[in-house]
Write a protein that holds these residues in place. Sequence first.
Motif, PDB file in Angstrom:
ATOM      1  N   VAL A  48       0.841  -1.202   0.000  1.00 34.57           N
ATOM      2  CA  VAL A  48       0.000   0.000   0.000  1.00 34.57           C
ATOM      3  C   VAL A  48       0.877   1.254   0.000  1.00 34.57           C
ATOM      4  O   VAL A  48       0.590   2.237  -0.709  1.00 34.57           O
ATOM      5  CB  VAL A  48      -0.953  -0.003   1.216  1.00 34.57           C
ATOM      6  CG1 VAL A  48      -1.656   1.342   1.363  1.00 34.57           C
ATOM      7  CG2 VAL A  48      -1.992  -1.116   1.073  1.00 34.57           C
ATOM      8  N   GLN A  49       1.963   1.230   0.794  1.00 29.97           N
ATOM      9  CA  GLN A  49       2.859   2.380   0.847  1.00 29.97           C
ATOM     10  C   GLN A  49       3.565   2.600  -0.492  1.00 29.97           C
ATOM     11  O   GLN A  49       3.831   3.742  -0.883  1.00 29.97           O
ATOM     12  CB  GLN A  49       3.897   2.187   1.960  1.00 29.97           C
ATOM     13  CG  GLN A  49       3.329   2.227   3.369  1.00 29.97           C
ATOM     14  CD  GLN A  49       2.838   3.607   3.770  1.00 29.97           C
ATOM     15  OE1 GLN A  49       2.995   4.590   3.030  1.00 29.97           O
ATOM     16  NE2 GLN A  49       2.210   3.694   4.924  1.00 29.97           N
ATOM     17  N   GLU A  50       3.854   1.531  -1.208  1.00 28.83           N
ATOM     18  CA  GLU A  50       4.447   1.668  -2.537  1.00 28.83           C
ATOM     19  C   GLU A  50       3.487   2.387  -3.478  1.00 28.83           C
ATOM     20  O   GLU A  50       3.887   3.258  -4.257  1.00 28.83           O
ATOM     21  CB  GLU A  50       4.788   0.280  -3.098  1.00 28.83           C
ATOM     22  CG  GLU A  50       6.043  -0.346  -2.500  1.00 28.83           C
ATOM     23  CD  GLU A  50       7.314   0.242  -3.075  1.00 28.83           C
ATOM     24  OE1 GLU A  50       7.274   1.306  -3.702  1.00 28.83           O
ATOM     25  OE2 GLU A  50       8.376  -0.377  -2.895  1.00 28.83           O
ATOM     26  N   ASP A  51       2.207   2.028  -3.397  1.00 31.83           N
ATOM     27  CA  ASP A  51       1.202   2.723  -4.220  1.00 31.83           C
ATOM     28  C   ASP A  51       1.058   4.175  -3.778  1.00 31.83           C
ATOM     29  O   ASP A  51       0.872   5.073  -4.606  1.00 31.83           O
ATOM     30  CB  ASP A  51      -0.148   2.006  -4.117  1.00 31.83           C
ATOM     31  CG  ASP A  51      -0.111   0.624  -4.761  1.00 31.83           C
ATOM     32  OD1 ASP A  51       0.742   0.418  -5.650  1.00 31.83           O
ATOM     33  OD2 ASP A  51      -0.917  -0.235  -4.367  1.00 31.83           O
ATOM     34  N   ASN A  52       1.158   4.394  -2.466  1.00 30.15           N
ATOM     35  CA  ASN A  52       1.029   5.746  -1.945  1.00 30.15           C
ATOM     36  C   ASN A  52       2.178   6.629  -2.427  1.00 30.15           C
ATOM     37  O   ASN A  52       1.999   7.834  -2.652  1.00 30.15           O
ATOM     38  CB  ASN A  52       0.989   5.705  -0.418  1.00 30.15           C
ATOM     39  CG  ASN A  52       0.612   7.038   0.184  1.00 30.15           C
ATOM     40  OD1 ASN A  52      -0.199   7.786  -0.381  1.00 30.15           O
ATOM     41  ND2 ASN A  52       1.197   7.359   1.326  1.00 30.15           N
ATOM     42  N   ILE A  53       3.377   6.032  -2.577  1.00 34.47           N
ATOM     43  CA  ILE A  53       4.525   6.773  -3.092  1.00 34.47           C
ATOM     44  C   ILE A  53       4.236   7.291  -4.497  1.00 34.47           C
ATOM     45  O   ILE A  53       4.532   8.447  -4.835  1.00 34.47           O
ATOM     46  CB  ILE A  53       5.783   5.879  -3.105  1.00 34.47           C
ATOM     47  CG1 ILE A  53       6.351   5.746  -1.693  1.00 34.47           C
ATOM     48  CG2 ILE A  53       6.854   6.443  -4.030  1.00 34.47           C
ATOM     49  CD1 ILE A  53       7.027   6.987  -1.173  1.00 34.47           C
ATOM     50  N   LYS A  54       3.669   6.457  -5.337  1.00 29.75           N
ATOM     51  CA  LYS A  54       3.361   6.870  -6.704  1.00 29.75           C
ATOM     52  C   LYS A  54       2.407   8.057  -6.709  1.00 29.75           C
ATOM     53  O   LYS A  54       2.591   9.024  -7.453  1.00 29.75           O
ATOM     54  CB  LYS A  54       2.750   5.700  -7.475  1.00 29.75           C
ATOM     55  CG  LYS A  54       3.691   4.507  -7.622  1.00 29.75           C
ATOM     56  CD  LYS A  54       2.993   3.356  -8.318  1.00 29.75           C
ATOM     57  CE  LYS A  54       3.912   2.127  -8.403  1.00 29.75           C
ATOM     58  NZ  LYS A  54       3.230   0.981  -9.034  1.00 29.75           N
ATOM     59  N   THR A  55       1.394   7.990  -5.860  1.00 33.84           N
ATOM     60  CA  THR A  55       0.417   9.081  -5.787  1.00 33.84           C
ATOM     61  C   THR A  55       1.066  10.366  -5.275  1.00 33.84           C
ATOM     62  O   THR A  55       0.848  11.455  -5.822  1.00 33.84           O
ATOM     63  CB  THR A  55      -0.757   8.689  -4.870  1.00 33.84           C
ATOM     64  OG1 THR A  55      -1.350   7.476  -5.349  1.00 33.84           O
ATOM     65  CG2 THR A  55      -1.810   9.782  -4.827  1.00 33.84           C
TER      66      THR A  55
END
Length: 443
Positions: free
Chosen positions: A374-381
Motif C-alpha cells: 500500500v505504501q508503494e502505491d502511496n509513493i506513486k500518488t
Amino acid sequence: MSRINKLLYSVVFVLCLPLNVVLGQDILTPEEAFQLALENNYGIKIATNNVEVAENNTNVLNTGYLPTLTGNAGGSIDRQNTEGQLANGETRVAEGAETRRYNASLNLNYTLFDGLGRHYNYKQLKEQYQLSQLEARETIENTMLELFSIYYTVAQLSENATVLEETLTISKDRLTRAEYQFEYGQDTKLAVLNAEVDINNDSINLINAEQQLKNTKRDLNVVIGNTMVSGFEVDTIVTFPLLLNKEELFQKTLTNNVTLMQIEQNIKISDFTIKSNKSGYLPTVGLQGSYGWNESNNNSPLAFTLQNTSTGFSAGVNLTWNLFDGGATITRIKNAKLDLENQKLQKELVLTEVQRNFNNAWDDYQNKLKIYRVQEDNIKTSKNNFERTQEKFKLGQVTSIEFRQAQLNLINAELSRNQAKYDAKFAEMTLLQISGELLNVNF
C-alpha cells in the motif's frame, strides 16, 4: 549424522566460506554481515566454547569406565635407645639403634559393575552435549535476529537520510527561486522567510538522521565483532522471495523450533537421571590389585635380622551393597520422576506458546507485506502530486505553502514506505526464526 549435528555442521560450513568483506569496503551485504557475526561475535564464541566443554565431558576419560592407578612411596628413620635381657640373664643395651624402612607400591582399582549408574550417566552426558549444541544454535539465532534488526535499521536510516538530503536540495532551490522573485518584485519577503525556515527545519532533520545513522552503525559493528571501519554502507535492496505455505512452515516449526528441541533433550536427560538414580538399589563390584616393595634395615644388636626386604603382588574382588541408605535413593528417584513430569508439562506449555507465536508472526508478516505494498502505491500518488504541484509552483499557480505541503506529503510517504519495507523484512526474519529456518535463509 543427527539433525542437530547437521544444523551445526551447516553453521561451521558457513564459517569456512571465503570472506569477501575487506575493511573499508563500501557495501556490507547481509551475507557478509551474517558471516562476520558467525566468525567474530563474542556471544557466539562463548557458546561455541561451551559446546566444546560439553563435548569434552562425553569423552571416555570422564565416564568412569577406566581404572585408576596410583603410586605410593615412602621412607622413615627410627632412632631408639633400647635395653634388653637375654634368656641367660645377660643384659644388653643398644644406644642410638637406627631402623630404616622404605616402601613403594602400585595400586590398581577398577569398578566392574556399579548398578549401571555410569552407563546412564554417560548417556546423560551425551544428551547434555546435544543440548549444548541446541543452546549454541539458539544463541546464534538470537544473535542473527539482532543482527538483521540492526542491519535493516541502518538500511532504513540510510534511505531516510537520502530522502532528507533530496528534500533539503529542493528547499534550497525554492529559497533561490523565492529570492529571485522577491528581487524582481514578483513576491514578498514572506516567501523568502518561509523558505529559510523550511531549510532550517530540513537541515535539523537531516543532522538528526545522520547522527542516528552513525550510532546505529556502531551498534551493528558491535554485533559483527567490531570488524568494520567507519564509513561503510549497507545494501538497501530488499526482496521478499519466500512463497511461504503456512501449513508447511508450521510443520517445520514443530520439527525445527529450537525451544521445542531443547525441551525434548531435557526430557531425555530427566529420563536417564531416573535410571541413574535407580542404580543405588544395586551392588557395586570392584577389582583391586597391588604390587609393592618393602625394605627394613636395623643395626640394633638386639635385632634378629639386620635387613628385611619383601616384594609381592596382591589382587582381590570386593562387593559393596548399600542395603539401606536412610531413604536417600528413594527420595532422589521420586524427585527425578517429578522433574520428568515437569519437563513434559513444560513441553505442552512451550508447544502452546510456539503455536501462538507462529500464528502471530505469520499474521504480522502478511499484514506488514500488505502495508508495504500500500505504501508503494502511496509513493506513486505522492510523487505525482508533488511533481504537478512543483510545476504549478514554478508557474506561480500555487503558493509556497501549498508547495511545502505537497513536499511534506512526499517526505512522509517515502519515510513511511521505508519503515514499512524494513518492518516487513524483519517480520519475515522473525517468522523464520520461530520456524527454525533462520540459519537456512537465502539472501
